[in-house]
Every structure is written in structure tokens, then in C-alpha cells.
Design a protein around this motif. Structure first.
Motif, PDB file in Angstrom:
ATOM      1  N   ASP A 123      -0.498  -1.464  -3.944  1.00 57.26           N
ATOM      2  CA  ASP A 123      -0.608  -2.679  -4.757  1.00 57.26           C
ATOM      3  C   ASP A 123       0.558  -2.898  -5.714  1.00 57.26           C
ATOM      4  O   ASP A 123       0.471  -3.768  -6.596  1.00 57.26           O
ATOM      5  CB  ASP A 123      -1.929  -2.682  -5.540  1.00 57.26           C
ATOM      6  N   ARG A 125       4.074  -4.618  -6.340  1.00 57.24           N
ATOM      7  CA  ARG A 125       4.388  -5.946  -5.821  1.00 57.24           C
ATOM      8  C   ARG A 125       5.867  -6.279  -5.840  1.00 57.24           C
ATOM      9  O   ARG A 125       6.651  -5.650  -6.542  1.00 57.24           O
ATOM     10  CB  ARG A 125       3.654  -7.018  -6.654  1.00 57.24           C
ATOM     11  N   ASP A 140      -1.166  -7.335  -1.734  1.00 57.72           N
ATOM     12  CA  ASP A 140      -1.711  -6.041  -2.132  1.00 57.72           C
ATOM     13  C   ASP A 140      -2.560  -5.414  -1.025  1.00 57.72           C
ATOM     14  O   ASP A 140      -3.377  -6.102  -0.397  1.00 57.72           O
ATOM     15  CB  ASP A 140      -2.597  -6.182  -3.377  1.00 57.72           C
ATOM     16  N   SER A 142      -5.344  -3.513  -1.251  1.00 54.14           N
ATOM     17  CA  SER A 142      -6.337  -3.082  -2.230  1.00 54.14           C
ATOM     18  C   SER A 142      -7.712  -3.603  -1.847  1.00 54.14           C
ATOM     19  O   SER A 142      -7.839  -4.603  -1.117  1.00 54.14           O
ATOM     20  CB  SER A 142      -5.977  -3.593  -3.633  1.00 54.14           C
ATOM     21  N   GLN A 145      -8.113  -7.182  -3.082  1.00 50.41           N
ATOM     22  CA  GLN A 145      -7.504  -8.195  -2.214  1.00 50.41           C
ATOM     23  C   GLN A 145      -8.373  -8.450  -0.989  1.00 50.41           C
ATOM     24  O   GLN A 145      -8.499  -9.602  -0.540  1.00 50.41           O
ATOM     25  CB  GLN A 145      -6.105  -7.752  -1.793  1.00 50.41           C
ATOM     26  N   VAL A 167      -6.687   1.202  -4.211  1.00 55.51           N
ATOM     27  CA  VAL A 167      -5.818   0.794  -3.109  1.00 55.51           C
ATOM     28  C   VAL A 167      -6.414   1.248  -1.782  1.00 55.51           C
ATOM     29  O   VAL A 167      -7.139   2.239  -1.708  1.00 55.51           O
ATOM     30  CB  VAL A 167      -4.388   1.360  -3.274  1.00 55.51           C
ATOM     31  N   ASP A 197       1.601  -1.991 -10.961  1.00 59.97           N
ATOM     32  CA  ASP A 197       0.489  -2.784 -11.477  1.00 59.97           C
ATOM     33  C   ASP A 197       0.342  -2.655 -12.990  1.00 59.97           C
ATOM     34  O   ASP A 197      -0.442  -3.389 -13.600  1.00 59.97           O
ATOM     35  CB  ASP A 197      -0.822  -2.445 -10.764  1.00 59.97           C
TER      36      ASP A 197
END
Length: 261
Positions: A123, A125, A140, A142, A145, A167, A197
């Protein structure tokens, strides 16, 4: 295309150690960011192994291959370097009880001419700023997501979710890992922001955009992003890696001559 790189990392306000790691090699135009996880100092071991190994091996391959290397060859080199880093972390975790269960997220970018080959796991980015518009160009890996994709929760609900940090994919946790790789066209004036994050959970996209769209230098923008995350609580380590793209000097000179300037 000319590229300029800048990276900063900060432990944040809630943690004593920093399990994030950032690295870049400007000569090879390689950028790597990782956010480690695990007990004791295992998270920082995993992220440090990932960034050091991938930066070193991928940069060496790119410099040896030269400008003639095709995109598919670069992509394969990225995958091999990530596979080898994954196996090294996995084997370390399984041979040392203190490192058991360690792993790390990953974002890795290779900038070549007007193209970016971007890979990621987990995750952490990468955002792109173009024409004043900030766009997240990674998705992501995760649980959160997955819930958004399934329509179980909205983006607004996701902002306050208690499962933000779970994740579904990480480097070094299993013997094999899949790297998502996508190719992006780079335009002069683009700015690319890789982050852990610790930034994206603390600072919303609107504020990130306002900071990176400013006229300040890359170092100052990175510092302002970290300050904003800390001002909002700094509950995690914060890492940012910024890459700006501009026209090569000789091309700018040619355009100026054609315009009579």
C-alpha cells in the motif's frame, strides 16, 4: 527528458524507530521506496534490504544495458531484481527467529526518456502531478482497497476505517510475490511522488496536491509533506521520494531558437 530526484524520511511522532527506507540512483534514473513490517527491528531490516538490493542490482543492469534496452527487457530486469530481493528477505526471516514474519511494501520506478516503468507491492503509493492535477497511479494491495472495489464501503468510510494497514501483498512474506508493473508516458513538468502510508494516511490528497504544486524546490516540498503528516499526528513513519521531469537542455535550447528567443 531531464529528471531530478529528492528523498526524505522521518520516524514520525509516535515511533522511536524508522522502518521505512528510500533510495535512488540518479545516473540510472531508479527510485525505490519501502515500508517495512515485523517485530523488533525486523521491519527496517526488510525495507533496507529491499531498497539497497533493488537500487544496486537494477541500476547496475540498466547502466550496463544502456539506452538501447527495450521496455520489455527493463520490465523483466525489474521483476528479476524484485524476485531476488523477495527471496533474500524471505530466507532471512526463516533463518533468524528475530526476523520471523518480516516483510515490506515496495514502490520502484525506472525513468527512461519519456516513459516511466512503475512497479509496486502493498500500500505504498505513487502519485503524479500534471497540470496542477494530482492522480494516484498505483492501486493499493490492501484489504481496504478490496472492500472499496467490491462496493462494501465508500471512499469516505475508508478514510476512517480501522483496517487501513492490512496489506494483501508484501515483499519477503512468501517465497513468491507478484510485482504489478505499469508503463506511463512522462510529460515535461510532471512531478512523481512516491510515499509510504505514513503520509497518505495522515494527509489527504487535496493537501498533498497543494503542497507539491507550489513553486518551492523538491527538498522543501518533501519537508513540507513530512511536516504536514506530523502536524496531523505523525502516527507512523513518513517517507517521500519526489521525481520531477523537465525537457532536456538541448531541446529547450532548440525550441527557444525556433521561437526566436
Amino acid at each position: 527528458m531531464m529528471y531530478h530526484f529528492c528523498a526524505q524520511t522521518d520516524p514520525g511522532r509516535a515511533r522511536d524507530n524508522n522502518e521505512d527506507s528510500v533510495a535512488f540512483e540518479e545516473s540510472a534514473r531508479v527510485a525505490v521506496l519501502a515500508d517495512g513490517m515485523g517485530g523488533y527491528n525486523a521491519g527496517e531490516i526488510a525495507s533496507g534490504m529491499a531498497t539497497a538490493f533493488i537500487k544496486s542490482e537494477l541500476s547496475r543492469w540498466l547502466l550496463e544495458a544502456g539506452a538501447t534496452a527495450q521496455a520489455k527487457e527493463v520490465r523483466r530486469a525489474m521483476e528479476i531484481c524484485v524476485d531476488n530481493a523477495n527471496l533474500a528477505i524471505f530466507n532471512s526471516a526463516n533463518s533468524n527467529a528475530a526476523y520471523s514474519g518480516m516483510g515490506t511494501t515496495l514502490v520502484v520506478g525506472v525513468f527512461r526518456d519519456d516513459r516511466l516503468l512503475l512497479g509496486h507491492i502493498g500500500d505504498s503509493r505513487c502519485y503524479r502531478l500534471r497540470g496542477g492535477q494530482l492522480t494516484q497511479i498505483t492501486k493499493d494491495h490492501s484489504l481496504l482497497q478490496e472492500q472499496i472495489d467490491a462496493g462494501l464501503i465508500t471512499q469516505e468510510q475508508a478514510a476512517t476505517s480501522s483496517i487501513k494497514n492490512l496489506v494483501t501483498r508484501a515483499l519477503g512474506v512468501e517465497e513468491v510475490v507478484m510485482l504489478d508493473v505499469n508503463e506511463h508516458v512522462v510529460e515535461p513538468g510532471d512531478l512523481y511522488l512516491m510515499c509510504s502510508d505514513g503520509l497518505s494516511d495522515m494527509v489527504d490528497d487535496e493537501l498533498i496536491a497543494r503542497i507539491v504544486v507550489g513553486d518551492s524546490g523538491l527538498d522543501q516540498k518533501a519537508g513540507l509533506l513530512i511536516d504536514a503528516a506530523n502536524d496531523n499526528g505523525g502516527r507512523d513513519n513518513i517517507s517521500v521520494l519526489i521525481v520531477s521531469a523537465s525537457e532536456a537542455a538541448e531541446k529547450r535550447g532548440l525550441i527557444a531558437r525556433l521561437l526566436g528567443k
